[in-house]
Design a protein around this motif. Structure first.
Motif, PDB file in Angstrom:
ATOM      1  N   HIS A 123     -18.154   4.325  10.800  1.00 46.79           N
ATOM      2  CA  HIS A 123     -17.043   4.414   9.855  1.00 46.79           C
ATOM      3  C   HIS A 123     -16.501   3.023   9.537  1.00 46.79           C
ATOM      4  O   HIS A 123     -16.376   2.639   8.365  1.00 46.79           O
ATOM      5  N   TYR A 124     -16.197   2.251  10.564  1.00 50.72           N
ATOM      6  CA  TYR A 124     -15.625   0.926  10.349  1.00 50.72           C
ATOM      7  C   TYR A 124     -16.645  -0.047   9.769  1.00 50.72           C
ATOM      8  O   TYR A 124     -16.324  -0.878   8.909  1.00 50.72           O
ATOM      9  N   GLU A 125     -17.892   0.034  10.235  1.00 51.98           N
ATOM     10  CA  GLU A 125     -18.911  -0.896   9.743  1.00 51.98           C
ATOM     11  C   GLU A 125     -19.194  -0.685   8.257  1.00 51.98           C
ATOM     12  O   GLU A 125     -19.430  -1.649   7.523  1.00 51.98           O
ATOM     13  N   ARG A 126     -19.150   0.566   7.798  1.00 47.46           N
ATOM     14  CA  ARG A 126     -19.392   0.824   6.377  1.00 47.46           C
ATOM     15  C   ARG A 126     -18.262   0.269   5.513  1.00 47.46           C
ATOM     16  O   ARG A 126     -18.498  -0.257   4.424  1.00 47.46           O
ATOM     17  N   ILE A 127     -17.037   0.400   5.994  1.00 45.79           N
ATOM     18  CA  ILE A 127     -15.913  -0.162   5.244  1.00 45.79           C
ATOM     19  C   ILE A 127     -16.029  -1.674   5.186  1.00 45.79           C
ATOM     20  O   ILE A 127     -15.870  -2.296   4.125  1.00 45.79           O
ATOM     21  N   VAL A 128     -16.326  -2.297   6.326  1.00 49.90           N
ATOM     22  CA  VAL A 128     -16.427  -3.748   6.374  1.00 49.90           C
ATOM     23  C   VAL A 128     -17.576  -4.254   5.512  1.00 49.90           C
ATOM     24  O   VAL A 128     -17.466  -5.315   4.875  1.00 49.90           O
ATOM     25  N   GLU A 129     -18.671  -3.526   5.458  1.00 50.38           N
ATOM     26  CA  GLU A 129     -19.825  -3.978   4.688  1.00 50.38           C
ATOM     27  C   GLU A 129     -19.462  -4.204   3.220  1.00 50.38           C
ATOM     28  O   GLU A 129     -19.750  -5.254   2.642  1.00 50.38           O
ATOM     29  N   GLY A 130     -18.813  -3.198   2.619  1.00 51.64           N
ATOM     30  CA  GLY A 130     -18.423  -3.348   1.221  1.00 51.64           C
ATOM     31  C   GLY A 130     -17.359  -4.411   1.034  1.00 51.64           C
ATOM     32  O   GLY A 130     -17.374  -5.160   0.045  1.00 51.64           O
ATOM     33  N   TYR A 131     -16.432  -4.471   1.977  1.00 51.68           N
ATOM     34  CA  TYR A 131     -15.354  -5.456   1.915  1.00 51.68           C
ATOM     35  C   TYR A 131     -15.931  -6.870   2.000  1.00 51.68           C
ATOM     36  O   TYR A 131     -15.567  -7.772   1.233  1.00 51.68           O
ATOM     37  N   ARG A 132     -16.846  -7.064   2.930  1.00 54.09           N
ATOM     38  CA  ARG A 132     -17.454  -8.378   3.125  1.00 54.09           C
ATOM     39  C   ARG A 132     -18.198  -8.833   1.871  1.00 54.09           C
ATOM     40  O   ARG A 132     -18.105 -10.000   1.458  1.00 54.09           O
ATOM     41  N   GLU A 133     -18.920  -7.918   1.258  1.00 54.44           N
ATOM     42  CA  GLU A 133     -19.683  -8.275   0.058  1.00 54.44           C
ATOM     43  C   GLU A 133     -18.751  -8.726  -1.064  1.00 54.44           C
ATOM     44  O   GLU A 133     -19.049  -9.683  -1.792  1.00 54.44           O
ATOM     45  N   ALA A 153     -12.989  -9.691   6.641  1.00 55.21           N
ATOM     46  CA  ALA A 153     -13.086  -8.258   6.350  1.00 55.21           C
ATOM     47  C   ALA A 153     -12.570  -7.424   7.515  1.00 55.21           C
ATOM     48  O   ALA A 153     -11.807  -6.474   7.332  1.00 55.21           O
ATOM     49  N   TRP A 154     -12.987  -7.776   8.753  1.00 50.82           N
ATOM     50  CA  TRP A 154     -12.513  -7.035   9.922  1.00 50.82           C
ATOM     51  C   TRP A 154     -11.010  -7.205  10.099  1.00 50.82           C
ATOM     52  O   TRP A 154     -10.282  -6.247  10.395  1.00 50.82           O
ATOM     53  N   ALA A 155     -10.523  -8.442   9.927  1.00 53.75           N
ATOM     54  CA  ALA A 155      -9.093  -8.696  10.124  1.00 53.75           C
ATOM     55  C   ALA A 155      -8.242  -7.954   9.097  1.00 53.75           C
ATOM     56  O   ALA A 155      -7.225  -7.333   9.441  1.00 53.75           O
ATOM     57  N   LEU A 156      -8.658  -7.971   7.835  1.00 50.20           N
ATOM     58  CA  LEU A 156      -7.856  -7.338   6.794  1.00 50.20           C
ATOM     59  C   LEU A 156      -7.926  -5.816   6.872  1.00 50.20           C
ATOM     60  O   LEU A 156      -6.968  -5.127   6.531  1.00 50.20           O
ATOM     61  N   MET A 157      -9.065  -5.286   7.328  1.00 56.37           N
ATOM     62  CA  MET A 157      -9.132  -3.846   7.552  1.00 56.37           C
ATOM     63  C   MET A 157      -8.121  -3.451   8.629  1.00 56.37           C
ATOM     64  O   MET A 157      -7.444  -2.426   8.523  1.00 56.37           O
ATOM     65  N   GLY A 158      -7.987  -4.281   9.659  1.00 54.73           N
ATOM     66  CA  GLY A 158      -7.004  -4.009  10.704  1.00 54.73           C
ATOM     67  C   GLY A 158      -5.585  -4.048  10.176  1.00 54.73           C
ATOM     68  O   GLY A 158      -4.749  -3.226  10.566  1.00 54.73           O
ATOM     69  N   VAL A 159      -5.302  -4.989   9.287  1.00 49.60           N
ATOM     70  CA  VAL A 159      -3.970  -5.068   8.676  1.00 49.60           C
ATOM     71  C   VAL A 159      -3.653  -3.766   7.958  1.00 49.60           C
ATOM     72  O   VAL A 159      -2.585  -3.159   8.137  1.00 49.60           O
ATOM     73  N   GLY A 160      -4.573  -3.319   7.120  1.00 46.68           N
ATOM     74  CA  GLY A 160      -4.345  -2.091   6.364  1.00 46.68           C
ATOM     75  C   GLY A 160      -4.177  -0.877   7.259  1.00 46.68           C
ATOM     76  O   GLY A 160      -3.313  -0.032   7.025  1.00 46.68           O
ATOM     77  N   GLU A 161      -4.982  -0.797   8.306  1.00 47.71           N
ATOM     78  CA  GLU A 161      -4.899   0.364   9.191  1.00 47.71           C
ATOM     79  C   GLU A 161      -3.563   0.420   9.931  1.00 47.71           C
ATOM     80  O   GLU A 161      -2.939   1.484  10.045  1.00 47.71           O
ATOM     81  N   MET A 162      -3.096  -0.712  10.436  1.00 46.00           N
ATOM     82  CA  MET A 162      -1.847  -0.717  11.193  1.00 46.00           C
ATOM     83  C   MET A 162      -0.626  -0.515  10.295  1.00 46.00           C
ATOM     84  O   MET A 162       0.322   0.178  10.663  1.00 46.00           O
ATOM     85  N   ILE A 163      -0.627  -1.110   9.097  1.00 43.20           N
ATOM     86  CA  ILE A 163       0.475  -0.869   8.164  1.00 43.20           C
ATOM     87  C   ILE A 163       0.508   0.602   7.779  1.00 43.20           C
ATOM     88  O   ILE A 163       1.574   1.228   7.712  1.00 43.20           O
ATOM     89  N   GLY A 164      -0.659   1.179   7.558  1.00 43.71           N
ATOM     90  CA  GLY A 164      -0.719   2.604   7.226  1.00 43.71           C
ATOM     91  C   GLY A 164      -0.200   3.469   8.356  1.00 43.71           C
ATOM     92  O   GLY A 164       0.519   4.443   8.133  1.00 43.71           O
ATOM     93  N   MET A 165      -0.565   3.125   9.583  1.00 41.30           N
ATOM     94  CA  MET A 165      -0.093   3.902  10.726  1.00 41.30           C
ATOM     95  C   MET A 165       1.433   3.845  10.831  1.00 41.30           C
ATOM     96  O   MET A 165       2.098   4.862  11.015  1.00 41.30           O
ATOM     97  N   ARG A 166       1.963   2.623  10.696  1.00 46.02           N
ATOM     98  CA  ARG A 166       3.418   2.443  10.844  1.00 46.02           C
ATOM     99  C   ARG A 166       4.213   3.124   9.737  1.00 46.02           C
ATOM    100  O   ARG A 166       5.241   3.759   9.987  1.00 46.02           O
ATOM    101  N   TYR A 167       3.762   2.999   8.487  1.00 47.02           N
ATOM    102  CA  TYR A 167       4.591   3.449   7.371  1.00 47.02           C
ATOM    103  C   TYR A 167       4.128   4.754   6.732  1.00 47.02           C
ATOM    104  O   TYR A 167       4.916   5.423   6.064  1.00 47.02           O
ATOM    105  N   VAL A 168       2.866   5.124   6.916  1.00 38.98           N
ATOM    106  CA  VAL A 168       2.381   6.393   6.353  1.00 38.98           C
ATOM    107  C   VAL A 168       2.527   7.524   7.370  1.00 38.98           C
ATOM    108  O   VAL A 168       3.037   8.599   7.050  1.00 38.98           O
ATOM    109  N   LEU A 169       2.106   7.274   8.616  1.00 35.87           N
ATOM    110  CA  LEU A 169       2.077   8.339   9.615  1.00 35.87           C
ATOM    111  C   LEU A 169       3.365   8.479  10.417  1.00 35.87           C
ATOM    112  O   LEU A 169       3.910   9.564  10.548  1.00 35.87           O
TER     113      LEU A 169
END
Length: 221
Positions: A123-133, A153-169
């Motif tokens: 799941h994470y590797e597929r997201i990073v692959e497109g992001y990296r490209e 790509a890995w760092a920014l995916m982490g940013v999005g995931e944690m912001i989403g957890m804090r403010y969406v969930l």
């Protein structure tokens, strides 16, 4: 993996995946049952095995389905940007919109760490692959600074995931299991996060960010 052969079969499989998304989010993998999933999908229990070999097979296909849909949402958003700064903003906008609509994404993927580690990693590797490209193209075009696209790509995916957890969930987490409701990321939080991402990448603020900031300043004056 059993692929549906008819349009009706595709619809039935989609109903089972949608039901599984809700049941896994509310009850967790261990407590969820095939009977409960088929009941929610209004599908005969025997029909389940036409599309899935087991509960684990269904879970892994659900992770794959959620991954495909969230990547499409992010890609569609990024495509609206005329440069990388705007692409970042619109890609994150669609990511948060998707997670607000499908907060089960968080619980399902996190449970995959224990239920099916390979599915979680994919799941994470597929997201990073497109992001990296996308970042590699932007670096070549001079739209971002001299950053390592893989690490970024890995760092920014982490940013999005944690912001989403804090403010969406978390704002609705006390009202029930994740998957029962979610809130949008506040505009000021979204703008600040995007500005942070753009500074990290060495991009100029996007025109949309500048316009939003100007509008807020005018309202406050």
């Amino acid at each position: 993996m059993n692929q549906p052969r008819t349009k009706r079969g595709e619809q039935t499989k989609a109903k089972l995946l949608a039901a599984a998304e809700g049941v896994f989010a509310e009850q967790g993998y261990q407590a969820a049952s095939i009977a409960r999933i088929t009941e929610r999908a209004s599908v005969a229990q025997g029909t389940f095995y036409l599309y899935f070999e087991s509960k684990l097979d269904l879970f892994e296909q659900l992770v794959d389905d959620l991954n495909r849909r969230v990547r499409k949402a992010m890609s569609d958003g990024a495509a609206r940007g005329s440069n990388r700064a705007e692409a970042e903003r619109e890609g994150f906008r669609e990511f948060f919109a998707f997670t607000a609509e499908h907060p089960a994404l968080y619980r399902v993927v996190r449970e995959a760490e224990f239920v099916s580690p390979g599915a979680m990693r994919a799941h994470y590797e597929r997201i990073v692959e497109g992001y990296r490209e996308g970042l590699e193209r932007a670096r070549a075009a001079g739209e971002i600074g001299d950053v390592d696209p893989e690490v970024a790509a890995w760092a920014l995916m982490g940013v999005g995931e944690m912001i989403g957890m804090r403010y969406v969930l978390w704002p609705t987490g006390d009202d029930g299991a994740y998957g029962t409701g979610a809130t949008p990321v506040p505009d000021d939080v979204f703008d600040e996060m995007v500005a942070f991402v753009q500074r990290a990448l060495g991009t100029a603020p996007s025109r949309m960010t500048a316009a939003a900031t100007a509008a807020r300043t005018q309202e406050d004056s």
